[in-house]
Scaffold this motif. Structure first.
Motif, short mmCIF file in Angstrom:
data_model
loop_
_atom_site.label_atom_id
_atom_site.label_comp_id
_atom_site.label_asym_id
_atom_site.label_seq_id
_atom_site.Cartn_x
_atom_site.Cartn_y
_atom_site.Cartn_z
N ILE A 1 0.84 -1.20 0.00
CA ILE A 1 0.00 0.00 0.00
C ILE A 1 0.88 1.25 0.00
CG2 ILE A 1 -1.65 1.31 1.40
CD1 ILE A 1 -2.85 -1.38 2.25
N ALA A 2 1.95 1.22 0.80
CA ALA A 2 2.85 2.36 0.87
C ALA A 2 3.48 2.67 -0.48
CB ALA A 2 3.94 2.10 1.92
N ARG A 3 3.81 1.64 -1.26
CA ARG A 3 4.40 1.85 -2.58
C ARG A 3 3.45 2.61 -3.50
NH1 ARG A 3 6.70 -3.31 -1.78
NH2 ARG A 3 5.00 -4.32 -2.87
N ILE A 4 2.15 2.26 -3.42
CA ILE A 4 1.17 2.95 -4.26
C ILE A 4 1.07 4.41 -3.82
CG2 ILE A 4 -1.20 2.99 -5.06
CD1 ILE A 4 0.38 0.57 -5.99
N ASP A 5 1.03 4.66 -2.52
CA ASP A 5 0.98 6.04 -2.04
C ASP A 5 2.21 6.81 -2.48
OD1 ASP A 5 -1.32 7.03 -0.62
OD2 ASP A 5 -1.01 5.44 0.84
N GLN A 6 3.35 6.16 -2.46
CA GLN A 6 4.58 6.83 -2.90
C GLN A 6 4.47 7.20 -4.38
OE1 GLN A 6 8.15 4.46 -2.58
NE2 GLN A 6 9.09 5.67 -4.21
N GLN A 7 3.95 6.27 -5.20
CA GLN A 7 3.78 6.55 -6.63
C GLN A 7 2.82 7.72 -6.84
OE1 GLN A 7 2.52 2.76 -8.16
NE2 GLN A 7 4.48 1.78 -7.72
N ILE B 1 2.63 15.65 -0.68
CA ILE B 1 3.08 15.39 0.68
C ILE B 1 2.06 14.56 1.44
CG2 ILE B 1 2.13 17.42 1.87
CD1 ILE B 1 5.65 15.88 2.25
N HIS B 2 0.77 14.71 1.10
CA HIS B 2 -0.27 13.89 1.73
C HIS B 2 0.01 12.41 1.49
CE1 HIS B 2 -4.22 12.31 2.78
NE2 HIS B 2 -4.29 11.76 1.58
N HIS B 3 0.33 12.07 0.25
CA HIS B 3 0.57 10.65 -0.06
C HIS B 3 1.93 10.18 0.46
CE1 HIS B 3 -3.03 9.78 -2.34
NE2 HIS B 3 -2.94 10.98 -2.89
N TYR B 4 2.94 11.05 0.42
CA TYR B 4 4.23 10.65 0.98
C TYR B 4 4.10 10.36 2.47
CZ TYR B 4 6.64 12.15 -3.30
OH TYR B 4 7.07 12.27 -4.59
N ARG B 5 3.34 11.20 3.17
CA ARG B 5 3.15 10.97 4.62
C ARG B 5 2.45 9.65 4.86
NH1 ARG B 5 3.86 15.20 8.22
NH2 ARG B 5 2.36 14.26 9.63
N ARG B 6 1.42 9.38 4.07
CA ARG B 6 0.72 8.09 4.20
C ARG B 6 1.67 6.93 3.95
NH1 ARG B 6 -5.01 7.44 2.92
NH2 ARG B 6 -4.28 5.79 1.52
N ALA B 7 2.57 7.11 2.98
CA ALA B 7 3.50 6.03 2.62
C ALA B 7 4.45 5.72 3.76
CB ALA B 7 4.27 6.40 1.36
N PHE B 8 5.08 6.75 4.34
CA PHE B 8 6.06 6.42 5.38
C PHE B 8 5.41 6.13 6.73
CE2 PHE B 8 6.67 11.17 5.08
CZ PHE B 8 6.17 11.52 6.32
N LYS B 9 4.14 6.51 6.91
CA LYS B 9 3.45 6.07 8.12
C LYS B 9 3.08 4.60 8.02
CE LYS B 9 1.48 10.40 9.84
NZ LYS B 9 0.23 11.18 10.08
N ALA B 10 2.66 4.18 6.81
CA ALA B 10 2.33 2.77 6.61
C ALA B 10 3.58 1.90 6.62
CB ALA B 10 1.59 2.59 5.29
N ASP B 11 4.68 2.44 6.09
CA ASP B 11 5.93 1.67 6.01
C ASP B 11 7.10 2.59 6.34
OD1 ASP B 11 8.01 -0.01 5.46
OD2 ASP B 11 7.80 0.09 3.27
N PRO B 12 7.48 2.66 7.62
CA PRO B 12 8.58 3.55 8.02
C PRO B 12 9.90 3.22 7.33
CG PRO B 12 7.33 2.81 9.94
CD PRO B 12 6.86 1.99 8.78
N ALA C 1 11.45 11.96 -0.28
CA ALA C 1 10.61 12.90 -1.03
C ALA C 1 9.94 13.89 -0.08
CB ALA C 1 9.55 12.13 -1.82
N GLY C 2 9.48 13.39 1.06
CA GLY C 2 8.88 14.29 2.06
C GLY C 2 9.88 15.32 2.55
N ARG C 3 11.11 14.89 2.80
CA ARG C 3 12.15 15.85 3.24
C ARG C 3 12.39 16.90 2.16
NH1 ARG C 3 14.97 11.15 5.67
NH2 ARG C 3 16.09 10.86 3.72
N ARG C 4 12.41 16.45 0.91
CA ARG C 4 12.66 17.39 -0.18
C ARG C 4 11.58 18.47 -0.24
NH1 ARG C 4 12.81 13.86 -3.82
NH2 ARG C 4 10.68 14.04 -4.57
N ILE C 5 10.34 18.07 -0.12
CA ILE C 5 9.24 19.04 -0.22
C ILE C 5 9.22 19.97 0.99
CG2 ILE C 5 6.73 19.29 -0.25
CD1 ILE C 5 6.59 16.81 -1.97
N TYR C 6 9.35 19.40 2.17
CA TYR C 6 9.33 20.25 3.37
C TYR C 6 10.54 21.20 3.38
CZ TYR C 6 5.43 17.83 5.58
OH TYR C 6 4.18 17.34 5.87
N GLY C 7 11.67 20.74 2.84
CA GLY C 7 12.83 21.61 2.75
C GLY C 7 12.58 22.76 1.78
N THR C 8 11.84 22.48 0.70
CA THR C 8 11.53 23.53 -0.28
C THR C 8 10.77 24.68 0.35
OG1 THR C 8 11.46 21.89 -2.07
CG2 THR C 8 10.34 23.98 -2.46
#
Length: 378
Positions: free
Chosen positions: A131-137, A153-164, A172-179
């Protein structure tokens, strides 16, 4: 017995699409005659009668492949969508529809297909990592193709919450939040990945990145020092890491007492390594840095004094004594004055400077002490 014609089998199949003999005969004949359109329609009609949803979806996917061989993409897509209505998680149909959407750059359709698969997996209770892979995609599509960072970022957060352990989604989340300058969140995402990272090389890279972020963006020196300390444990022979740790301790932004002591101890450690390697010049340079961080550090002073004596750097030794005299109190000051006086007298030929040192030492020594004797000899 007269052999049935193709038309007769077609009539039988239209009358009863569940007739296995008619279906099998027509399939053989259509395949032999390369009648792809008729074969595709046969599969589609037959699939409508099957109770086995997986088998029905597979048959529809076969029909879609036949349309594809005739370059009829509209018919192919229509049949593939029909397969998904029967079996929402049908991977073969999903893969082909995604491929077609990417080829045509229909990014919204691609999002729809990924969401469709995501919902099917969730209903089926699929593995969280899948499921996390699909959210990442989905996050990648929203970020790279549709330029919607909020959705991404909504889907990236879901991805790493489902699969740390999903490092790509976390990165990807770090990249966006850093932006957008949300450095605290970026730091938290480094910590999430570190908590699930067992590979030492990857862990080292994460520690250094987090430490640099805490130092440069957040001004959090103590957490930064903890990151670099752990990095030094992972790579104990890396002097650059040790030097960076010393610089953090020596930073004016260090929030508590003791930072300069730790900086000096770190630079002394590097100096000792350089000395053991026979690199006296660099050993002296790091001892100077130790004293620069903590001018009252006795260990650095003593080692630097020895190093200057061993290398005959008398003017540097004189400078060290002057520096030490300025930050000490008797009786240590008196002892340093005597050492400096002897250095000036014997090594630098400065009798006047030596006499001034001995006279200054007289103030705190008993009558007839060493300073008096040296002055009498001068």
């Amino acid at each position: 017995m007269t052999k049935k014609t193709t038309r007769e089998f077609e009539t039988s199949f239209r009358r009863d699409p569940t007739d296995p003999a008619a279906f099998a005969a027509l399939r053989r004949r259509y395949q032999a005659e390369a009648r792809h359109f008729e074969l595709a329609m046969l599969y589609e009609r037959r699939a409508e009668q099957l109770d086995d949803l997986q088998a029905a979806a597979d048959l529809l996917a076969d029909a879609a492949s036949l349309h594809a061989s005739s370059n009829d993409r509209l018919a192919e897509a229509r049949v593939l969508r029909k397969a998904l209505k029967i079996d929402p998680g049908h991977q073969r149909s999903l893969r082909r529809l995604r491929e077609m959407a990417e080829q045509d750059q229909r990014w919204i359709d691609l999002v729809y297909l990924a969401m469709h698969e995501l919902e099917a997996l969730q209903r089926a209770g699929a593995d969280a990592r899948r499921i996390a892979r699909i959210d990442q995609q989905l996050g990648q599509i929203w970020e790279d193709k549709l330029f919607r960072l909020d959705r991404a970022i909504h889907h990236y957060r879901r991805a790493f919450k489902a699969d740390p352990g999903n490092g790509e989604a976390i990165e990807a989340g770090r990249r966006i939040y850093g932006t957008v300058g949300q450095w605290q969140t970026v730091a938290q995402l480094y910590q999430v990945e570190l908590a699930n990272c067992a590979d030492n090389e990857r862990r080292l890279a994460l520690l250094l990145a987090l430490g640099a972020l805490q130092r440069d963006k957040l001004g959090e020196m103590e957490p930064a020092a903890r990151c670099y300390s752990e990095a030094c444990q992972l790579r104990p022979n890396d002097e650059q890491l040790l030097e960076a740790l010393g610089e953090i301790y020596a930073s004016p932004a260090w929030p508590t007492a003791g930072g300069l002591d730790q900086a000096a101890a770190t630079f002394i450690q590097i100096a000792q390594r350089r000395h053991s390697q026979g690199d006296r010049d660099q050993a002296i340079a790091y001892l100077r840095r130790a004293l620069g961080a903590d001018p009252e550090n006795e260990a650095a002073s003593a080692q630097l004094e020895t190093a200057y004596e061993e290398t005959g750097r008398w003017e540097d030794l004189d400078r060290l004594y002057r520096q030490r005299i300025g930050v000490t109190v008797p009786p240590e000051t008196t002892e340093l004055l005597m050492h400096r006086g002897e250095l000036l007298e014997r090594m630098l030929g400065d009798r006047k400077g030596a006499r001034e040192c001995y006279e200054a030492a007289l103030v705190d020594e008993p009558l007839g002490g060493p300073a008096s004797k040296r002055l009498a000899q001068l």
